[in-house]
Design a protein around this motif. Structure first.
Motif, mmCIF file in Angstrom:
data_model
loop_
_atom_site.group_PDB
_atom_site.id
_atom_site.type_symbol
_atom_site.label_atom_id
_atom_site.label_comp_id
_atom_site.label_asym_id
_atom_site.label_seq_id
_atom_site.Cartn_x
_atom_site.Cartn_y
_atom_site.Cartn_z
ATOM 1 N N VAL A 259 0.840 -1.205 0.000
ATOM 2 C CA VAL A 259 0.000 0.000 0.000
ATOM 3 C C VAL A 259 0.873 1.253 0.000
ATOM 4 O O VAL A 259 0.622 2.210 -0.743
ATOM 5 C CB VAL A 259 -0.952 -0.016 1.215
ATOM 6 N N ILE A 260 1.898 1.263 0.838
ATOM 7 C CA ILE A 260 2.797 2.423 0.894
ATOM 8 C C ILE A 260 3.450 2.659 -0.467
ATOM 9 O O ILE A 260 3.504 3.787 -0.972
ATOM 10 C CB ILE A 260 3.865 2.217 1.983
ATOM 11 N N TYR A 261 3.932 1.595 -1.081
ATOM 12 C CA TYR A 261 4.584 1.703 -2.395
ATOM 13 C C TYR A 261 3.586 2.188 -3.447
ATOM 14 O O TYR A 261 3.917 3.024 -4.295
ATOM 15 C CB TYR A 261 5.158 0.344 -2.784
ATOM 16 N N HIS A 262 2.371 1.680 -3.383
ATOM 17 C CA HIS A 262 1.343 2.066 -4.354
ATOM 18 C C HIS A 262 1.004 3.552 -4.233
ATOM 19 O O HIS A 262 0.916 4.272 -5.238
ATOM 20 C CB HIS A 262 0.088 1.214 -4.136
ATOM 21 N N VAL A 263 0.836 4.029 -2.998
ATOM 22 C CA VAL A 263 0.471 5.432 -2.786
ATOM 23 C C VAL A 263 1.615 6.370 -3.173
ATOM 24 O O VAL A 263 1.413 7.395 -3.824
ATOM 25 C CB VAL A 263 0.044 5.665 -1.313
ATOM 26 N N LYS A 264 2.839 5.995 -2.796
ATOM 27 C CA LYS A 264 3.973 6.885 -3.055
ATOM 28 C C LYS A 264 4.503 6.759 -4.490
ATOM 29 O O LYS A 264 4.753 7.764 -5.156
ATOM 30 C CB LYS A 264 5.113 6.597 -2.063
ATOM 31 N N HIS A 265 4.691 5.544 -4.964
ATOM 32 C CA HIS A 265 5.329 5.342 -6.262
ATOM 33 C C HIS A 265 4.339 5.404 -7.416
ATOM 34 O O HIS A 265 4.525 6.145 -8.383
ATOM 35 C CB HIS A 265 6.065 3.998 -6.270
ATOM 36 N N ASP A 266 3.256 4.633 -7.309
ATOM 37 C CA ASP A 266 2.300 4.573 -8.422
ATOM 38 C C ASP A 266 1.455 5.833 -8.513
ATOM 39 O O ASP A 266 1.193 6.334 -9.617
ATOM 40 C CB ASP A 266 1.384 3.355 -8.266
ATOM 41 N N LEU A 267 1.000 6.327 -7.359
ATOM 42 C CA LEU A 267 0.083 7.472 -7.362
ATOM 43 C C LEU A 267 0.810 8.797 -7.137
ATOM 44 O O LEU A 267 0.213 9.857 -7.349
ATOM 45 C CB LEU A 267 -0.996 7.277 -6.285
ATOM 46 N N GLY A 268 2.061 8.771 -6.683
ATOM 47 C CA GLY A 268 2.865 9.981 -6.572
ATOM 48 C C GLY A 268 2.508 10.905 -5.427
ATOM 49 O O GLY A 268 2.722 12.117 -5.517
ATOM 50 N N HIS A 269 1.990 10.359 -4.318
ATOM 51 C CA HIS A 269 1.624 11.193 -3.170
ATOM 52 C C HIS A 269 2.751 11.229 -2.146
ATOM 53 O O HIS A 269 3.691 10.437 -2.184
ATOM 54 C CB HIS A 269 0.330 10.691 -2.535
#
Length: 416
Positions: A259-269
């Motif tokens: 989830v952390i990787y998805h929010v930071k890397h994929d979604l750029g937050h």
């Protein structure tokens, strides 16, 4: 399960206290406060100790080494924790565990007054993690004697809900203390929390347990381990739960990292958004823990557990598909709510059906098998997600979790 074992299980609950509301039961209330304080202390250590390493060395690798040593000590302690718990007075064990952690964590800020000594952390944390595992197994074994079998699920739900809240407030509080006065003082607060927890446990009175005269005497560690494993294998529901949760833990331990990787890397937050998503997920854990007793009373164990695992799989599969942060947060909350419900149900059932004198060894064996492959699964899940993307990994892992729920329909879990 044999008729003799069934009689032993019934004997273990014959002296359960009258079914008064939990908030009116003094011993449970004090025990509840002590457990919450212990979790709060663990949460402080989770933030403060790595920050001490980072402050002293500036090395991320050394932070990771400290975490790895603590995790290894916890797994190792799980192998013999049940044997220890079944051999000793459990109330005294819980008090002793809190006092040991108070002293060991208390040494850190005192030594830090004369300068950083990183070697001390590599000594203190593994010992405290091992002692923490003893405390965790011991606390599971005393709940039935406090509230009786009929209120086990409700009691476990409340304990898990406040533990989840402490797991959120602890890191936040540690962050405030670290920013205000440094990580060494946060470790001092951690030590104090265990001292207060021990003082609370001194006020708790546990009922005499049926089966206390059958504590293991002069038996080997391997024989005690086989005793717990044999009980799990001989009980059709616990056997199926152990096997299915082995796979479930392998698939899901790395979800937080995903989830952390998805929010930071994929979604750029940014990190603030990650914190918000994690906080919403924690609220899901609290909600699931508070609702589980009511849901289980209405639906029964089997449908509650199977339904919770199925929703976990659907929520996991959806995490990689949705880009809006509110949707990701909502799916995280749904997933963690159902994890809390399934986990509380399985723990309560284990407490209900296990004879008192075996409860520590059975709990230890159950946890050891459940999490044996989980670290490997977490490493594999995150590695594949980094190279192939979070969407296919989340979809495959979520589908596999749903398959676990479908498989449970063909086992004794459905009929329990």
């Amino acid at each position: 399960m044999t008729r003799e074992t069934q009689r032993e299980g019934e004997a273990g609950t014959a002296e359960a206290p009258a079914a008064r509301p939990l908030w009116r039961q003094r011993n449970f209330g004090i025990f509840w406060a002590a457990q919450t304080l212990s979790v709060l202390g663990d949460s402080f250590a989770l933030i403060a100790l790595p920050l001490l390493v980072l402050e002293a060395t500036g090395s991320l690798a050394r932070m990771g080494l400290l975490t790895a040593l603590g995790g290894a000590a916890s797994v190792l302690a799980a192998l013999f924790a049940g044997t220890v718990v079944d051999r000793v007075d459990r109330r005294r064990l819980l008090i002793g565990c809190d006092l040991v952690r108070m002293v060991l964590y208390g040494v850190v800020p005192v030594v830090w007054l004369f300068g950083p000594h990183v070697w001390l952390l590599y000594t203190v944390l593994p010992v405290c993690e091992a002692v923490g595992m003893l405390f965790a197994v011991g606390y599971v074994t005393v709940v039935r004697g406090l509230v009786g079998t009929a209120q086990l699920t409700e009691a476990n739900g409340r304990l898990n809900a406040t533990a989840a809240a402490a797991g959120v407030l602890g890191p936040l509080g540690a962050g405030v203390v670290v920013a205000w006065s440094g990580p060494a003082n946060a470790v001092a607060v951690d030590a104090a929390s265990f001292g207060v927890s021990a003082a609370c446990m001194l006020l708790v009175r546990l009922r005499v347990r049926a089966g206390d005269d059958r504590r293991p005497r002069n038996t080997s560690l391997w024989r005690d381990l086989r005793t717990g494993i044999s009980f799990l294998y001989g009980h059709p529901v616990l056997r199926a739960l152990t096997a299915l949760l082995f796979v479930f833990s392998f698939l899901t331990l790395g979800l937080t990292d995903l989830v952390i990787y998805h929010v930071k890397h994929d979604l750029g937050h940014d990190d603030g958004t990650v914190g918000t998503v994690m906080a919403v997920g924690a609220l899901g854990t609290i909600a699931g823990s508070l609702l589980v007793a009511r849901v289980r009373r209405r639906l029964g164990f089997g449908p509650t557990w199977i339904g919770s695992v199925a929703v976990c799989g659907l929520a996991f599969a959806g995490l990689g598909w949705f880009s809006p942060v509110p949707a990701v947060a909502a799916l995280s909350a749904a997933y963690l709510a159902c994890v809390a419900m399934a986990g509380t149900c399985s723990m309560s059932l284990r407490q209900e059906v296990t004879p008192e004198h075996l409860l520590g060894r059975v709990t230890s064996a159950f946890w050891t098998f459940q999490y044996a492959a989980a670290p490997i699964g977490a490493a594999l899940l995150t590695w594949v997600a980094e190279h192939r993307g979070t969407t296919p990994v989340a979809l495959i892992a979520g589908a596999a979790c749903t398959l676990i729920a479908a498989t449970a329909l063909g086992t004794a879990i459905r009929r329990s």
